[in-house]
Motif scaffolding. Structure first.
Motif, PDB file in Angstrom:
ATOM      1  N   LEU A  80       0.378 -62.500  23.271  1.00 56.42           N
ATOM      2  CA  LEU A  80       1.065 -63.391  24.196  1.00 56.42           C
ATOM      3  C   LEU A  80       1.396 -64.708  23.500  1.00 56.42           C
ATOM      4  CD1 LEU A  80       2.100 -64.197  26.994  1.00 56.42           C
ATOM      5  CD2 LEU A  80      -0.247 -64.847  27.600  1.00 56.42           C
ATOM      6  N   GLY A  81       0.412 -65.278  22.789  1.00 56.37           N
ATOM      7  CA  GLY A  81       0.658 -66.525  22.065  1.00 56.37           C
ATOM      8  C   GLY A  81       1.723 -66.356  21.001  1.00 56.37           C
ATOM      9  N   LEU A  82       1.659 -65.255  20.254  1.00 58.89           N
ATOM     10  CA  LEU A  82       2.667 -64.998  19.230  1.00 58.89           C
ATOM     11  C   LEU A  82       4.038 -64.759  19.857  1.00 58.89           C
ATOM     12  CD1 LEU A  82       0.659 -62.659  16.818  1.00 58.89           C
ATOM     13  CD2 LEU A  82       1.251 -65.070  16.469  1.00 58.89           C
ATOM     14  N   GLY A  83       4.056 -64.076  21.005  1.00 56.09           N
ATOM     15  CA  GLY A  83       5.321 -63.837  21.701  1.00 56.09           C
ATOM     16  C   GLY A  83       5.975 -65.128  22.148  1.00 56.09           C
ATOM     17  N   ILE A  84       5.164 -66.071  22.608  1.00 55.89           N
ATOM     18  CA  ILE A  84       5.702 -67.379  22.993  1.00 55.89           C
ATOM     19  C   ILE A  84       6.336 -68.054  21.793  1.00 55.89           C
ATOM     20  CG2 ILE A  84       5.062 -69.691  23.805  1.00 55.89           C
ATOM     21  CD1 ILE A  84       2.799 -68.284  25.427  1.00 55.89           C
ATOM     22  N   ALA A  85       5.635 -67.981  20.656  1.00 55.28           N
ATOM     23  CA  ALA A  85       6.156 -68.601  19.431  1.00 55.28           C
ATOM     24  C   ALA A  85       7.465 -67.945  18.997  1.00 55.28           C
ATOM     25  CB  ALA A  85       5.115 -68.496  18.315  1.00 55.28           C
ATOM     26  N   VAL A  86       7.527 -66.621  19.087  1.00 59.52           N
ATOM     27  CA  VAL A  86       8.728 -65.893  18.669  1.00 59.52           C
ATOM     28  C   VAL A  86       9.892 -66.179  19.606  1.00 59.52           C
ATOM     29  CG1 VAL A  86       9.731 -63.585  18.451  1.00 59.52           C
ATOM     30  CG2 VAL A  86       7.459 -64.051  17.502  1.00 59.52           C
ATOM     31  N   HIS A  87       9.628 -66.209  20.905  1.00 62.17           N
ATOM     32  CA  HIS A  87      10.703 -66.297  21.892  1.00 62.17           C
ATOM     33  C   HIS A  87      11.282 -67.699  22.008  1.00 62.17           C
ATOM     34  CE1 HIS A  87      13.044 -64.767  25.238  1.00 62.17           C
ATOM     35  NE2 HIS A  87      12.663 -65.807  25.976  1.00 62.17           N
ATOM     36  N   VAL A  88      10.421 -68.704  21.990  1.00 61.72           N
ATOM     37  CA  VAL A  88      10.917 -70.076  22.188  1.00 61.72           C
ATOM     38  C   VAL A  88      10.716 -70.959  20.964  1.00 61.72           C
ATOM     39  CG1 VAL A  88      10.592 -69.974  24.676  1.00 61.72           C
ATOM     40  CG2 VAL A  88       8.742 -70.858  23.243  1.00 61.72           C
ATOM     41  N   GLY A  89      10.182 -70.399  19.869  1.00 61.63           N
ATOM     42  CA  GLY A  89       9.997 -71.186  18.654  1.00 61.63           C
ATOM     43  C   GLY A  89       8.989 -72.298  18.806  1.00 61.63           C
TER      44      GLY A  89
END
Length: 215
Positions: free
Chosen positions: A28-37
């Motif tokens: 989830l944390g990595l997905g946030i980073a990937v999706h919104v930078g």
């Protein structure tokens, strides 16, 4: 992962299935980073990766110590079950305490390490101002509460008044098994109280990941 863990009677299988849910928080944390930078999402994911290693390592070591005392020392290769832990604190106070610290930290109770890394991920999700991400954060937070449904019975079992037959006939724990439990427990508590101690590692790691994704 939580639903599979809820069905388990064997302690090691329960802990193994719970790892699935914790990988979910990291993703989830990595997905946030990937999706919104957003660096904070990756930072929280890396922090939870580190904390999970401490918490789950402590949980497995404590369970292993109790498995040795209650079964292996007597030549039995039976699996350690939740019922075996009944009253374990009466004979194995340090093993029971450290197992409890690990389980409560995994469940996300403050002020332990697990709460702090989950909190970083959740805050990063809400800071993205993205409705689907906020929904996923709420779902993850509810799952964290759900996990207490299988962590809490283990803690409760350790502190029951009537010890199990396995506890009554169990062997003593050597200091070599107890010392690592104490050291890992201290790490889980210290990082819960002072999570910024890991910023020197998690912040540049998160920034490097976001930079690599943008590059």
């Amino acid at each position: 992962g939580n639903l599979l863990a809820l069905r388990q009677e064997q302690v090691k299988r329960l802990l193994a299935f719970s790892s699935l849910s914790h990988v979910g928080y990291m993703l989830l944390g990595l997905g946030i980073a990937v999706h919104v930078g957003q660096t904070a999402g990756a930072q929280g994911a890396f922090f939870h990766l580190f904390n999970h290693g401490l918490m789950k390592g402590l949980a497995f070591l404590a369970a292993g110590a109790l498995l040795y005392a209650l079964h292996l020392a007597a030549g039995s290769h039976d699996a350690l079950t939740i019922r075996d832990l009944d009253g374990a604190a009466s004979r194995y106070p340090m093993a029971a305490l450290t197992l409890s610290i690990a389980l409560l930290a995994l469940g996300g109770l403050p002020p332990l390490a697990g709460f702090m890394s989950k909190w970083q991920i959740f805050v990063a999700g809400f800071a993205s101002h993205n409705v689907p991400i906020a929904g996923l954060v709420i779902f993850a937070a509810l799952n964290s509460v759900l996990s207490l449904a299988y962590y809490a019975p283990l803690v409760n079992a350790c502190y029951r008044k009537e010890p199990s037959a396995a506890v009554r006939r169990g062997a003593a724990l050597p200091v070599s098994m107890v010392l690592p439990l104490v050291l890992l427990s201290l790490a889980v508590v210290v990082l819960g109280l002072w999570p910024s101690l890991m910023d020197w590692l998690t912040q540049p790691a998160g920034a490097a990941l976001v930079k690599a994704l943008r590059g």
